[in-house]
Design a protein around this motif. Sequence first.
Motif, PDB file in Angstrom:
ATOM      1  N   SER A   1      -1.939   0.866  11.769  1.00 26.35           N
ATOM      2  CA  SER A   1      -1.151  -0.203  12.394  1.00 26.35           C
ATOM      3  C   SER A   1       0.028  -0.654  11.536  1.00 26.35           C
ATOM      4  O   SER A   1       0.809  -1.513  11.964  1.00 26.35           O
ATOM      5  CB  SER A   1      -2.054  -1.414  12.680  1.00 26.35           C
ATOM      6  OG  SER A   1      -3.097  -1.076  13.570  1.00 26.35           O
ATOM      7  N   GLN A   2       0.182  -0.086  10.337  1.00 26.42           N
ATOM      8  CA  GLN A   2       1.257  -0.518   9.456  1.00 26.42           C
ATOM      9  C   GLN A   2       2.606  -0.008   9.946  1.00 26.42           C
ATOM     10  O   GLN A   2       2.696   1.064  10.555  1.00 26.42           O
ATOM     11  CB  GLN A   2       0.992  -0.026   8.030  1.00 26.42           C
ATOM     12  CG  GLN A   2      -0.295  -0.570   7.419  1.00 26.42           C
ATOM     13  CD  GLN A   2      -0.362  -2.085   7.483  1.00 26.42           C
ATOM     14  OE1 GLN A   2       0.571  -2.782   7.074  1.00 26.42           O
ATOM     15  NE2 GLN A   2      -1.474  -2.602   7.986  1.00 26.42           N
TER      16      GLN A   2
ATOM     17  N   ASP B   1      -6.487  -0.658  10.625  1.00 27.06           N
ATOM     18  CA  ASP B   1      -5.577  -1.367   9.739  1.00 27.06           C
ATOM     19  C   ASP B   1      -4.517  -0.414   9.186  1.00 27.06           C
ATOM     20  O   ASP B   1      -3.322  -0.731   9.172  1.00 27.06           O
ATOM     21  CB  ASP B   1      -6.378  -1.994   8.599  1.00 27.06           C
ATOM     22  CG  ASP B   1      -5.537  -2.919   7.732  1.00 27.06           C
ATOM     23  OD1 ASP B   1      -4.497  -3.417   8.203  1.00 27.06           O
ATOM     24  OD2 ASP B   1      -5.929  -3.155   6.569  1.00 27.06           O
TER      25      ASP B   1
ATOM     26  N   GLN C   1       4.003   0.642   3.490  1.00 21.61           N
ATOM     27  CA  GLN C   1       2.927  -0.309   3.756  1.00 21.61           C
ATOM     28  C   GLN C   1       1.627   0.399   4.130  1.00 21.61           C
ATOM     29  O   GLN C   1       0.539  -0.098   3.857  1.00 21.61           O
ATOM     30  CB  GLN C   1       3.368  -1.275   4.856  1.00 21.61           C
ATOM     31  CG  GLN C   1       4.504  -2.198   4.399  1.00 21.61           C
ATOM     32  CD  GLN C   1       4.837  -3.264   5.429  1.00 21.61           C
ATOM     33  OE1 GLN C   1       4.012  -4.079   5.784  1.00 21.61           O
ATOM     34  NE2 GLN C   1       6.077  -3.255   5.905  1.00 21.61           N
ATOM     35  N   THR C   2       1.731   1.576   4.735  1.00 24.62           N
ATOM     36  CA  THR C   2       0.527   2.361   5.005  1.00 24.62           C
ATOM     37  C   THR C   2      -0.125   2.772   3.694  1.00 24.62           C
ATOM     38  O   THR C   2      -1.346   2.674   3.529  1.00 24.62           O
ATOM     39  CB  THR C   2       0.870   3.619   5.832  1.00 24.62           C
ATOM     40  OG1 THR C   2       1.462   3.228   7.062  1.00 24.62           O
ATOM     41  CG2 THR C   2      -0.392   4.425   6.125  1.00 24.62           C
TER      42      THR C   2
ATOM     43  N   ASP D   1       0.118   1.277   0.747  1.00 29.82           N
ATOM     44  CA  ASP D   1      -0.476   0.090   0.122  1.00 29.82           C
ATOM     45  C   ASP D   1      -1.819  -0.250   0.761  1.00 29.82           C
ATOM     46  O   ASP D   1      -2.785  -0.602   0.072  1.00 29.82           O
ATOM     47  CB  ASP D   1       0.473  -1.107   0.246  1.00 29.82           C
ATOM     48  CG  ASP D   1       1.674  -0.999  -0.670  1.00 29.82           C
ATOM     49  OD1 ASP D   1       1.612  -0.211  -1.634  1.00 29.82           O
ATOM     50  OD2 ASP D   1       2.679  -1.690  -0.418  1.00 29.82           O
ATOM     51  N   THR D   2      -1.885  -0.137   2.079  1.00 33.53           N
ATOM     52  CA  THR D   2      -3.128  -0.439   2.786  1.00 33.53           C
ATOM     53  C   THR D   2      -4.210   0.579   2.460  1.00 33.53           C
ATOM     54  O   THR D   2      -5.389   0.232   2.344  1.00 33.53           O
ATOM     55  CB  THR D   2      -2.877  -0.481   4.300  1.00 33.53           C
ATOM     56  OG1 THR D   2      -1.822  -1.406   4.575  1.00 33.53           O
ATOM     57  CG2 THR D   2      -4.128  -0.936   5.048  1.00 33.53           C
TER      58      THR D   2
END
Length: 229
Positions: free
Chosen positions: A18-19, A15, A24-25, A27-28
């Motif tokens: 894959s950002q 997950d 966004q990485t 945040d994940t």
Amino acid sequence: MDVQLASSLAEMTIDMVSQPDVAQTLDTVVQNAVQATAADGAGVLLIRPGQVVQTAAASDEVVRRAEALQSACGEGPCLQAIWSHDTFLVRDTRADERWPRWAAGVAELGWRCILGVRLFTKQTTIGALNLFSQSVDAFDPDDVDVAEIFGQHASLALMAAQEDAGLRAAIGAKHLIGQAQGILMERYGIDADRAFAVLRRHSQDSNVKLRTVAEQVIETRRLPEQRTG
């Protein structure tokens, strides 16, 4: 580590990597960190140019305030994790005496147990993963082990995202410089090497990045005027 936990961490790693970009990485990473551990909140501090440490991500506003407090005080387990290359656990912020100014402030925010895990690769330290709990002594040795393993996976995901962003920026700059070269070649009747030399000289004389000079040429269809005096 049991099979179910290993499988869960593997899915989280997929997950994270894959950002589409660094933001966004990040945040994940904080979202998955909460799921992987006993934490109520999570954040990431990253080392910026000049060895400045800044908050890069937070699962909520209270975490962000706690991380800002750590930076303002210049002390705390997460900063210590970065500079000492180790993991640091605060079992109770109202009883821990290692970082008194920070501990008092973060306890007022409601955080009682905090874990700081260094984010790093073989080449460098990236920053720290910060796990927060509202309960005293929330993280047991197994939680610490999981946090460290998760931190290793998160480090690789963040490094890959940063390298990809750098590559995209380099490709973008190369494209802009090529456009600017073409404009100068057409306008002044010079070849590509000469056009590039003109751009580079203007960049050096003006103390402006080559990419910025190229953007100005594309916008105005000519070299920007240099300041004198």
